[in-house]
Design a protein around this motif. Structure first.
Motif, PDB file in Angstrom:
ATOM      1  N   ASP A 221       0.830  -1.204   0.000  1.00 14.34           N
ATOM      2  CA  ASP A 221       0.000   0.000   0.000  1.00 14.34           C
ATOM      3  C   ASP A 221       0.869   1.260   0.000  1.00 14.34           C
ATOM      4  O   ASP A 221       0.582   2.223  -0.725  1.00 14.34           O
TER       5      ASP A 221
ATOM      6  N   HIS B  23       2.240   1.646  -3.428  1.00 13.43           N
ATOM      7  CA  HIS B  23       1.218   2.061  -4.381  1.00 13.43           C
ATOM      8  C   HIS B  23       0.915   3.552  -4.264  1.00 13.43           C
ATOM      9  O   HIS B  23       0.636   4.228  -5.268  1.00 13.43           O
ATOM     10  N   LYS B  24       0.969   4.091  -3.046  1.00  7.28           N
ATOM     11  CA  LYS B  24       0.669   5.504  -2.815  1.00  7.28           C
ATOM     12  C   LYS B  24       1.881   6.409  -3.009  1.00  7.28           C
ATOM     13  O   LYS B  24       1.761   7.630  -2.886  1.00  7.28           O
TER      14      LYS B  24
ATOM     15  N   ARG C  92       2.143  -5.473  -7.143  1.00  5.82           N
ATOM     16  CA  ARG C  92       1.724  -4.121  -7.522  1.00  5.82           C
ATOM     17  C   ARG C  92       0.596  -3.562  -6.660  1.00  5.82           C
ATOM     18  O   ARG C  92       0.399  -2.345  -6.633  1.00  5.82           O
ATOM     19  N   THR C  93      -0.167  -4.420  -6.009  1.00  2.34           N
ATOM     20  CA  THR C  93      -1.310  -3.933  -5.244  1.00  2.34           C
ATOM     21  C   THR C  93      -1.348  -4.587  -3.869  1.00  2.34           C
ATOM     22  O   THR C  93      -0.842  -5.706  -3.688  1.00  2.34           O
TER      23      THR C  93
ATOM     24  N   GLU D 163      -3.925  -5.900  -2.509  1.00  6.84           N
ATOM     25  CA  GLU D 163      -4.741  -7.113  -2.616  1.00  6.84           C
ATOM     26  C   GLU D 163      -3.886  -8.307  -3.031  1.00  6.84           C
ATOM     27  O   GLU D 163      -4.034  -9.414  -2.489  1.00  6.84           O
TER      28      GLU D 163
END
Length: 285
Positions: free
Chosen positions: A103, A106-107, A186-187, A189
């Motif tokens: 996370d 990603h941010k 990449r995510t 999830e």
């Protein structure tokens, strides 16, 4: 005469060296993650619900159905079970560690950290330390629930604390695996799925929930050399939860579970911390 002047932009901040500075940077990052956890209490609450459900379900559904050293009483299985539930709880925190780092990636938060003059490994170390604090809280709550349903220890306070220390060390070691997974996807999830998919066979092909002597031969050997099994066996011995007549396998990790548990955890930390820090440097350049 013509003077040619060259103007260069500000140099990128360089990380400060030294072990002391690295520790300070790691603690700052850990504090940041702990504050973030406090501001999102539902993450902590949901993290507590799952292990409590495992304790209650396994205790009352399987209690009395599985023989432990020839004893089929619910109380015997409850004491046999708890070390496995504790170990499963600390290792399943791996998924949360990986999702948190994914996370941040990603941010773009990791890139911001890289622009600061701080030790390169501090971001990951701080994250894993914060996860260790959360895991410790979960284990404390889980131990209280276990006492309510009938779990008891039969050794000294020092041995009981040593058992919990080994469990938390295993959880900390596995959090570095989660960190590597979080940096590799990449995510968040994907990090959650990747952090759990390999944990299920690791925890169930072990001595956590049933004695390994009833497994097929090839699975029994895997279970006996499983680092998860070594920590579970060590915790059972330190808690005094091995019933009389329980057959201890001949494999070295089962005969010397405390030493095997420490060895496995240290090796996992050394290997996966090195890989995670290397991945951190290359993934965010």
């Amino acid at each position: 005469m013509t003077t040619i002047s060259t103007t260069t932009g500000p140099a990128a901040p360089r990380p400060r060296g030294g072990v002391v500075q690295s520790v300070r940077d790691s603690l700052v990052v850990a504090k940041r993650n702990l504050i973030r956890m406090l501001r999102i209490p539902e993450v902590v609450i949901f993290g507590l619900i799952q292990p409590v459900m495992f304790v209650v379900l396994f205790s009352y559904v399987f209690g009395g159905s599985i023989s432990v050293g020839g004893d089929t009483s619910p109380a015997a299985y409850r004491e046999f079970l708890m070390a496995g539930i504790f170990a499963q709880t600390v290792t399943f925190a791996t998924a949360g560690a990986g999702a948190g780092i994914a996370d941040d990636m990603h941010k773009g938060l990791i890139d911001r950290f890289r622009s600061l003059p701080m030790a390169r490994g501090a971001v990951l170390t701080g994250r894993t330390l914060a996860d260790l604090v959360q895991t410790t809280l979960t284990v404390v709550v889980l131990a209280v629930v276990a006492l309510i349903v009938g779990w008891r220890t039969h050794t000294s306070l020092g041995e009981v604390l040593a058992g919990f220390a080994l469990l938390l060390l295993l959880g900390y070691a596995f959090s570095w695996i989660g960190a590597l997974i979080g940096l590799s996807v990449r995510t968040p999830e994907a990090a959650t799925s990747g952090g759990l998919i390999w944990l299920f066979p690791l925890t169930f092909i072990s001595n956590a929930f049933v004695p390994s002597d009833n497994m097929p031969t090839f699975l029994r050997h895997i279970a006996e050399w499983n680092p998860f099994s070594a920590t579970v066996q060590a915790a059972r011995e330190l808690f005094g939860n091995l019933p009389p007549g329980y057959p201890v396998p001949d494999a070295w990790p089962m005969q010397h579970p405390v030493a095997a548990s420490v060895m496995w955890s240290v090796v996992i930390v050394l290997v996966f911390r090195t890989l995670a820090v290397r991945k951190y440097r290359s993934a965010t350049v």
